[in-house]
Design a protein around this motif. Structure first.
Motif, PDB file in Angstrom:
ATOM      1  N   SER A  28      11.905   1.191  10.663  1.00  5.17           N
ATOM      2  CA  SER A  28      11.795   1.928   9.404  1.00  5.17           C
ATOM      3  C   SER A  28      12.653   3.180   9.433  1.00  5.17           C
ATOM      4  CB  SER A  28      10.333   2.314   9.138  1.00  5.17           C
ATOM      5  OG  SER A  28       9.531   1.173   8.948  1.00  5.17           O
ATOM      6  N   ARG A  29      12.675   3.841  10.588  1.00  5.30           N
ATOM      7  CA  ARG A  29      13.503   5.041  10.715  1.00  5.30           C
ATOM      8  C   ARG A  29      14.983   4.683  10.592  1.00  5.30           C
ATOM      9  NH1 ARG A  29      13.022   9.646  15.509  1.00  5.30           N
ATOM     10  NH2 ARG A  29      14.207  11.264  14.398  1.00  5.30           N
ATOM     11  N   GLN A  30      15.367   3.597  11.232  1.00  2.00           N
ATOM     12  CA  GLN A  30      16.754   3.138  11.130  1.00  2.00           C
ATOM     13  C   GLN A  30      17.126   2.808   9.689  1.00  2.00           C
ATOM     14  OE1 GLN A  30      17.257  -0.177  13.785  1.00  2.00           O
ATOM     15  NE2 GLN A  30      17.192   1.069  15.644  1.00  2.00           N
ATOM     16  N   SER A  74       0.812  -1.216   0.000  1.00  2.00           N
ATOM     17  CA  SER A  74       0.000   0.000   0.000  1.00  2.00           C
ATOM     18  C   SER A  74       0.847   1.270   0.000  1.00  2.00           C
ATOM     19  CB  SER A  74      -0.905   0.021   1.234  1.00  2.00           C
ATOM     20  OG  SER A  74      -0.118   0.166   2.419  1.00  2.00           O
ATOM     21  N   GLY A  75       2.138   1.121   0.293  1.00  2.00           N
ATOM     22  CA  GLY A  75       2.975   2.302   0.459  1.00  2.00           C
ATOM     23  C   GLY A  75       2.892   2.888   1.851  1.00  2.00           C
ATOM     24  N   GLY A  76       2.217   2.177   2.759  1.00  2.00           N
ATOM     25  CA  GLY A  76       2.108   2.617   4.143  1.00  2.00           C
ATOM     26  C   GLY A  76       3.286   2.124   4.977  1.00  2.00           C
ATOM     27  N   VAL A  77       3.236   2.411   6.267  1.00  3.42           N
ATOM     28  CA  VAL A  77       4.346   2.102   7.166  1.00  3.42           C
ATOM     29  C   VAL A  77       4.691   0.616   7.156  1.00  3.42           C
ATOM     30  CG1 VAL A  77       5.181   2.237   9.544  1.00  3.42           C
ATOM     31  CG2 VAL A  77       3.640   3.997   8.669  1.00  3.42           C
ATOM     32  N   TRP A 122       8.461   6.086   7.934  1.00  3.13           N
ATOM     33  CA  TRP A 122       8.558   5.708   9.355  1.00  3.13           C
ATOM     34  C   TRP A 122       7.567   6.462  10.238  1.00  3.13           C
ATOM     35  CZ3 TRP A 122       9.660   8.717  13.615  1.00  3.13           C
ATOM     36  CH2 TRP A 122      10.145  10.004  13.367  1.00  3.13           C
ATOM     37  N   ASN A 123       7.285   7.737   9.892  1.00  4.08           N
ATOM     38  CA  ASN A 123       6.341   8.512  10.710  1.00  4.08           C
ATOM     39  C   ASN A 123       5.069   8.854   9.943  1.00  4.08           C
ATOM     40  OD1 ASN A 123       7.433  10.335   8.928  1.00  4.08           O
ATOM     41  ND2 ASN A 123       7.681  11.982  10.429  1.00  4.08           N
ATOM     42  N   LYS A 124       4.791   8.103   8.904  1.00  2.00           N
ATOM     43  CA  LYS A 124       3.569   8.341   8.128  1.00  2.00           C
ATOM     44  C   LYS A 124       2.351   7.983   8.980  1.00  2.00           C
ATOM     45  CE  LYS A 124       1.411   7.112   3.698  1.00  2.00           C
ATOM     46  NZ  LYS A 124       1.585   6.347   2.436  1.00  2.00           N
ATOM     47  N   PRO A 125       1.361   8.877   9.072  1.00  2.00           N
ATOM     48  CA  PRO A 125       0.177   8.576   9.882  1.00  2.00           C
ATOM     49  C   PRO A 125      -0.576   7.357   9.340  1.00  2.00           C
ATOM     50  CG  PRO A 125       0.285  10.921   9.357  1.00  2.00           C
ATOM     51  CD  PRO A 125       1.318  10.236   8.505  1.00  2.00           C
ATOM     52  N   TYR A 129      11.086  -3.688   2.458  1.00  2.00           N
ATOM     53  CA  TYR A 129      12.500  -3.443   2.782  1.00  2.00           C
ATOM     54  C   TYR A 129      13.142  -4.681   3.416  1.00  2.00           C
ATOM     55  CZ  TYR A 129      16.465  -2.058   5.672  1.00  2.00           C
ATOM     56  OH  TYR A 129      17.691  -2.023   6.284  1.00  2.00           O
ATOM     57  N   ALA A 130      12.464  -5.243   4.414  1.00  2.00           N
ATOM     58  CA  ALA A 130      13.022  -6.379   5.150  1.00  2.00           C
ATOM     59  C   ALA A 130      13.177  -7.599   4.249  1.00  2.00           C
ATOM     60  CB  ALA A 130      12.132  -6.715   6.344  1.00  2.00           C
ATOM     61  N   ALA A 131      12.198  -7.827   3.390  1.00  2.00           N
ATOM     62  CA  ALA A 131      12.271  -8.974   2.479  1.00  2.00           C
ATOM     63  C   ALA A 131      13.485  -8.865   1.567  1.00  2.00           C
ATOM     64  CB  ALA A 131      10.991  -9.060   1.650  1.00  2.00           C
ATOM     65  N   LEU A 132      13.705  -7.681   1.021  1.00  2.00           N
ATOM     66  CA  LEU A 132      14.854  -7.476   0.142  1.00  2.00           C
ATOM     67  C   LEU A 132      16.162  -7.579   0.914  1.00  2.00           C
ATOM     68  CD1 LEU A 132      13.404  -4.501  -1.946  1.00  2.00           C
ATOM     69  CD2 LEU A 132      13.793  -6.841  -2.753  1.00  2.00           C
ATOM     70  N   ALA A 133      16.172  -7.038   2.136  1.00  2.00           N
ATOM     71  CA  ALA A 133      17.372  -7.101   2.963  1.00  2.00           C
ATOM     72  C   ALA A 133      17.728  -8.544   3.330  1.00  2.00           C
ATOM     73  CB  ALA A 133      17.178  -6.275   4.237  1.00  2.00           C
TER      74      ALA A 133
END
Length: 249
Positions: free
Chosen positions: A152-154, A18-21, A160-163, A28-32
């Motif tokens: 997410s911030r890291q 969705s492009g959400g948090v 990371w701070n998207k509502p 990101y984690a899957a690719l990492a």
């Protein structure tokens, strides 16, 4: 279970995105973790334009493959009528559309971003996910919403701070029919409020009236911009009201 263990067991998967948090961090984690994944964004009348823009931005940042799948949610009577089971039927339609497209692309496992903080009782669509065998790695690994934001911030993700954001259909009271016109009015009203700097708010529809819900620290700003808000929103609603039962108190 840790995420790296999950992706060792599921090295190839489609991600409902969705492009959400949550889904941004999951991608990101899957690719990492070295997984072969593709993000699938469902474009429907319930998603505002900015969500697709955010999804594309995340995918580009992560150099991830992303596919946009279109779904006509309003051609389902139970969804358009806005029954208490609307979310279930909507999730069924959206995830079935993703699963069908993902299967054509060679992905048999489908993941979503439900986290460990999301309670089953608060998410009517959870039943649909279970029926379609959708896996939720963040939930399975015990990762809470707060932890997703911290990680997410890291990771440097702008999300990371998207509502938290619920689809446009949630602005219309259960039992009141959902139409493209109502969704469009809602989206335009919320785009305007965002342009004024308001965040984490809702413009709910009550008949022909707009009911504004904002966090407590933003109440004063609403009153300061009262004339601007009325001038814009009265184009789409017969009346505009401010809900004193503020959000997040």
């Amino acid at each position: 279970m840790e995420l790296h263990e999950f992706f060792r067991l599921h090295p190839k998967a489609a991600i409902a995105f969705s492009g959400g948090v949550d889904s941004a961090y999951l991608l990101y984690a899957a690719l990492a973790c070295g997984a072969q994944v593709r993000a699938y964004y469902v474009k429907s009348a319930f998603q505002p334009r900015f969500e697709l823009e955010d999804a594309r931005r995340v995918a580009e940042l992560l150099h991830a493959d992303m596919t946009v799948v279109e779904a006509d949610v309003l051609d389902c009577p139970q969804i358009a009528a806005n029954t208490p089971e609307r979310c279930y039927h909507c999730k069924r339609r959206i995830f079935a559309a993703i699963a069908e497209r993902a299967a054509k692309d060679g992905f048999e496992t489908l993941l979503d971003g439900t986290n460990a903080t999301d309670e089953y009782a608060d998410r009517p669509g959870m039943r649909a996910l279970a029926e379609l065998a959708v896996l939720s790695p963040l939930r399975l690994c015990g990762i809470s919403k707060d932890e997703v934001r911290r990680l997410s911030r890291q990771a440097g993700l702008f999300t990371w701070n998207k509502p938290a954001y619920a689809c446009l259909a949630t602005r219309i009271a259960t039992g009141e029919a959902i139409t493209p016109d109502k969704l469009e009015r809602t989206e335009r009203a919320e785009e305007f409020m965002s342009s004024l700097g308001f965040t984490d708010f809702r413009v709910r529809m009550a008949g022909d009236m707009a009911k504004l819900q904002v966090p407590a620290p933003q109440l004063e700003a609403v009153l300061e911009r009262r004339r601007d808000i009325l001038r814009e929103l009265k184009q789409y609603y017969g009346a505009v009201a401010l809900d004193l039962e503020v959000r997040d108190e």
